[in-house]
Design an enzyme around this catalytic site. Structure first.
Site, short mmCIF file in Angstrom:
data_model
loop_
_atom_site.label_atom_id
_atom_site.label_comp_id
_atom_site.label_asym_id
_atom_site.label_seq_id
_atom_site.Cartn_x
_atom_site.Cartn_y
_atom_site.Cartn_z
CD GLU A 244 -2.96 -1.10 0.27
OE1 GLU A 244 -3.68 -2.09 0.11
OE2 GLU A 244 -3.12 -0.03 -0.34
CB CYS A 278 -1.70 7.10 1.18
SG CYS A 278 -3.12 6.24 1.88
CD GLU A 373 2.50 10.56 -1.12
OE1 GLU A 373 3.61 10.03 -1.03
OE2 GLU A 373 1.45 9.94 -0.84
N1 LIG Z 1 -1.35 3.30 0.35
C1 LIG Z 1 -1.55 3.39 1.65
O1 LIG Z 1 -2.45 2.74 2.24
C2 LIG Z 1 -0.66 4.27 2.46
C3 LIG Z 1 -1.05 4.54 3.77
C4 LIG Z 1 -0.22 5.37 4.55
C5 LIG Z 1 0.95 5.91 4.03
N2 LIG Z 1 1.29 5.62 2.76
C6 LIG Z 1 2.50 6.20 2.19
O2 LIG Z 1 3.58 6.11 3.15
C7 LIG Z 1 4.43 7.26 3.00
C8 LIG Z 1 4.59 7.94 4.36
O3 LIG Z 1 4.86 6.99 5.37
P1 LIG Z 1 6.35 6.76 5.86
O4 LIG Z 1 7.13 8.01 5.82
O5 LIG Z 1 6.31 5.99 7.16
O6 LIG Z 1 6.89 5.77 4.71
P2 LIG Z 1 8.28 5.00 4.68
O7 LIG Z 1 8.23 4.21 3.45
O8 LIG Z 1 9.42 5.92 4.90
O9 LIG Z 1 8.25 4.01 5.96
C9 LIG Z 1 7.24 3.07 6.09
C10 LIG Z 1 7.74 1.94 7.00
O10 LIG Z 1 8.83 1.31 6.35
C11 LIG Z 1 9.95 1.30 7.21
N3 LIG Z 1 11.15 1.40 6.36
C12 LIG Z 1 11.68 2.51 5.82
N4 LIG Z 1 12.77 2.19 5.09
C13 LIG Z 1 12.93 0.84 5.19
C14 LIG Z 1 13.88 -0.10 4.67
N5 LIG Z 1 14.89 0.27 3.89
N6 LIG Z 1 13.73 -1.42 4.98
C15 LIG Z 1 12.70 -1.81 5.76
N7 LIG Z 1 11.78 -0.98 6.29
C16 LIG Z 1 11.90 0.34 6.00
C17 LIG Z 1 9.75 2.48 8.13
O11 LIG Z 1 10.48 2.32 9.33
C18 LIG Z 1 8.26 2.43 8.35
O12 LIG Z 1 7.97 1.47 9.34
C19 LIG Z 1 3.75 8.15 2.00
O13 LIG Z 1 4.33 7.96 0.73
C20 LIG Z 1 2.31 7.67 1.98
O14 LIG Z 1 1.67 7.94 0.75
C21 LIG Z 1 0.50 4.82 1.95
O1 LIG Z 2 -2.98 7.27 4.54
C1 LIG Z 2 -3.33 6.22 4.81
C2 LIG Z 2 -4.71 5.72 5.08
O2 LIG Z 2 -4.86 4.50 4.38
C3 LIG Z 2 -5.77 6.70 4.71
S1 LIG Z 2 -7.37 6.12 5.09
O3 LIG Z 2 -7.65 6.55 6.48
O4 LIG Z 2 -7.36 4.63 5.03
O5 LIG Z 2 -8.26 6.73 4.12
#
Ligand SMILES: NC(=O)c1ccc[n+]([C@@H]2O[C@H](COP(=O)([O-])OP(=O)(O)OC[C@H]3O[C@@H](n4cnc5c(N)ncnc54)[C@H](O)[C@@H]3O)[C@@H](O)[C@H]2O)c1
Ligand SMILES: O=C[C@H](O)CS(=O)(=O)O
Length: 469
Positions: A244, A278, A373
């Site tokens: 995700e 997201c 983003e």
């Molecule tokens: N599609 C969705 O449902 C969804 C939901 C929430 C957030 N997001 C996305 O997540 C991003 C923001 O969240 P974030 O800053 O925590 O993302 P991130 O990718 O930096 O980190 C996410 C998780 O991955 C871990 N991580 C980071 N680098 C890693 C590596 N090299 N190896 C293993 N694990 C690692 C982090 O510690 C954290 O637990 C945004 O791009 C947002 O769009 C997507």
């Molecule tokens: O950003 C991450 C979440 O998935 C958004 S939502 O609350 O599920 O719409």
């Protein structure tokens, strides 16, 4: 706070890492910096627990999940306050997220009892053909900081409901919510080793899980960049994978839209969690003929949003998660205004990690905010002339998570929802996410679905059984 491995709270002897309140910069708590050793111990525990947990009936697992659900409900306000303290979102949003997170537990406690198989007409009289769906085994969940509760339960609830066991690595910025949920799971009777939460060195912990053939599923929520990295790593042992990832949602306002609805829903989508979701609207496309009126009404509503510490009353916009996040918003604003955009609301940092909810009009597709983003409280408004132009520009992105359309015309709604290349489309609805519906992205926004019966499929293997007699 310690981490949970095999029903024991451990890690006091390890190096510790601060958990910081983004609103104040104060240290809220410390967590252990776990690594490869703790990662392996967690898999040892989950693997040992799998046989007994998966042998329980779906009804027995459902009863324990519902006890977990009731405990979370009982402690909803306390968990929300902990979430706001470590993540920053306003308390009203945090309470909403705890309820949303809990709805996945409630939904999958029921859905787990409907893990149906099938019989298939045989091609010989002495054969019977069956299809069974069985739990994949040990799953590894890696989750982001922006929804510290929901991104855990959206994975762990279906996994446990079908009989899997879990090792979880929450974001280091927001581990306390995850650990509190785990505490309540233990209190609810989840057996030792079924849920394990390991905090610390992300890459060391997750790399250890990637190499471990006992981990049969990796489920990740986070940035597309990290998602691509993890997808490669999962190939080492051919794990099932759910990703995700990042979004870059277009929000399209057609000339016939109800502007009251469009403004209200666009504010809700864009500024939820200070734009750190997201699925938040990242680029607004407004029909040229109504763009002036829409921008005026939208900017007025945005100026009324109250910024502050999420623990205070009636706050709409909390702090961003860190300095990098604030800098990215600044960079997108400066880029847009340097290329001809005009600030219609906000535009300034308020000190610390607080940023004014911002609206920029006169936006063009060459601006950074229209290509990547922002993940912050910035709404760029561009105009369009035709429906075809709006669709083309909305689809012109490597992302395909969520898109929104505001129109009162059913034909426009159907045509646009079918032509938009996104996994989630909100028609006159800026916040569509619910536990019973599939949540997930197209293109570089991910693989797989969370929520609904689709979300349960991610944690099962299909087995075909042919019986000759
Ligand atoms: N599609 C969705 O449902 C969804 C939901 C929430 C957030 N997001 C996305 O997540 C991003 C923001 O969240 P974030 O800053 O925590 O993302 P991130 O990718 O930096 O980190 C996410 C998780 O991955 C871990 N991580 C980071 N680098 C890693 C590596 N090299 N190896 C293993 N694990 C690692 C982090 O510690 C954290 O637990 C945004 O791009 C947002 O769009 C997507
Ligand atoms: O950003 C991450 C979440 O998935 C958004 S939502 O609350 O599920 O719409």
């Amino acid at each position: 706070m310690e981490m949970l491995i095999n029903g024991k709270w451990v890690g006091e002897d390890l190096d510790q890492r601060d958990v910081v309140n983004p609103a104040t910069g104060e240290t809220v708590d410390v967590i252990p910096v776990g690594g490869k050793k703790e990662a392996k111990e967690a898999v040892d525990a989950a693997y040992a627990a799998f046989e007994e947990w998966s042998a329980r009936t779906a009804i027995e697992r459902s009863e324990i999940l519902m006890r977990w659900y009731e405990l979370i409900k009982e402690h909803q306000d306390e968990i929300a306050e902990l979430m706001t303290t470590e993540q920053g979102k306003p308390l009203k949003e945090a309470k909403g997220e705890v309820g949303y997170a809990n709805s996945f537990i409630q939904w999958y406690a029921e859905e787990g009892k409907r893990l149906y198989g099938e019989t298939i007409p045989a091609s010989a009289p002495n054969k019977r053909l069956f299809v069974q769906r069985q739990p994949v085994g040990v799953i590894a969940a890696v989750t982001p900081w922006n929804f510290p509760a929901a991104m855990i339960t959206r994975k762990v609830a279906p996994a446990l409901a079908v009989g899997c066991t879990a090792v979880i690595k929450p974001a280091n910025q927001t581990p306390l919510t995850a650990l509190r949920l785990a505490e309540l799971a233990v209190e609810a009777g989840v057996p030792d080793g079924v849920i394990n939460v390991v905090t610390g060195n992300s890459s060391e912990i997750v790399d250890a899980w990637q190499e471990d053939e006992r981990v049969r599923k990796l489920t990740f929520t986070g940035s597309t960049e990290v998602g691509k990295h993890l997808m490669k790593g999962a190939a080492q042992t051919m794990k099932k994978i759910s990703l995700e990832l990042g979004g870059h949602a277009p929000l399209i306002v057609m000339e016939d839209a109800d502007l009251d609805v469009a403004v209200t829903q666009a504010v809700a989508s864009k500024y939820r969690n200070a734009g750190q979701t997201c699925v938040c609207a990242n680029r607004l496309y407004v029909a040229e003929s109504i763009s002036e009126e829409f921008t005026e009404r939208f900017a007025k509503a945005v100026r009324e949003l109250k910024i502050g510490n999420g623990l205070e009353d009636n706050i709409d916009i909390g702090p961003l998660i860190d300095e990098d996040a604030a800098e990215k918003v600044n960079e997108h604003i400066k880029d847009a205004t340097s290329k001809g955009g005009s600030i219609a609301a906000g535009g300034q940092r308020r000190g610390g990690l607080f940023f004014e909810p911002t609206v920029i009009s006169g936006v063009t597709d060459d601006m950074l905010c229209m290509q990547e983003e922002t993940f912050g409280p910035l709404a760029p408004i561009a105009t369009f002339k035709t429906e075809e132009e709006a669709i083309k520009r909305a689809n012109n992105s490597p992302y395909g998570l969520a898109a929104y359309v505001f129109t009162r015309d059913i034909g426009k709604a159907i045509r646009l929802s079918e032509k938009l290349e996104f996994g989630i489309v909100g028609i006159n609805d800026g916040v569509p996410s619910v536990a019973q519906a599939p949540f997930g992205g197209w293109k570089e926004s991910g693989i797989g679905r969370e929520g609904g019966h689709y979300g349960m499929d991610e944690y099962v293997e299909v087995k075909y059984i042919s019986v000759a007699f």
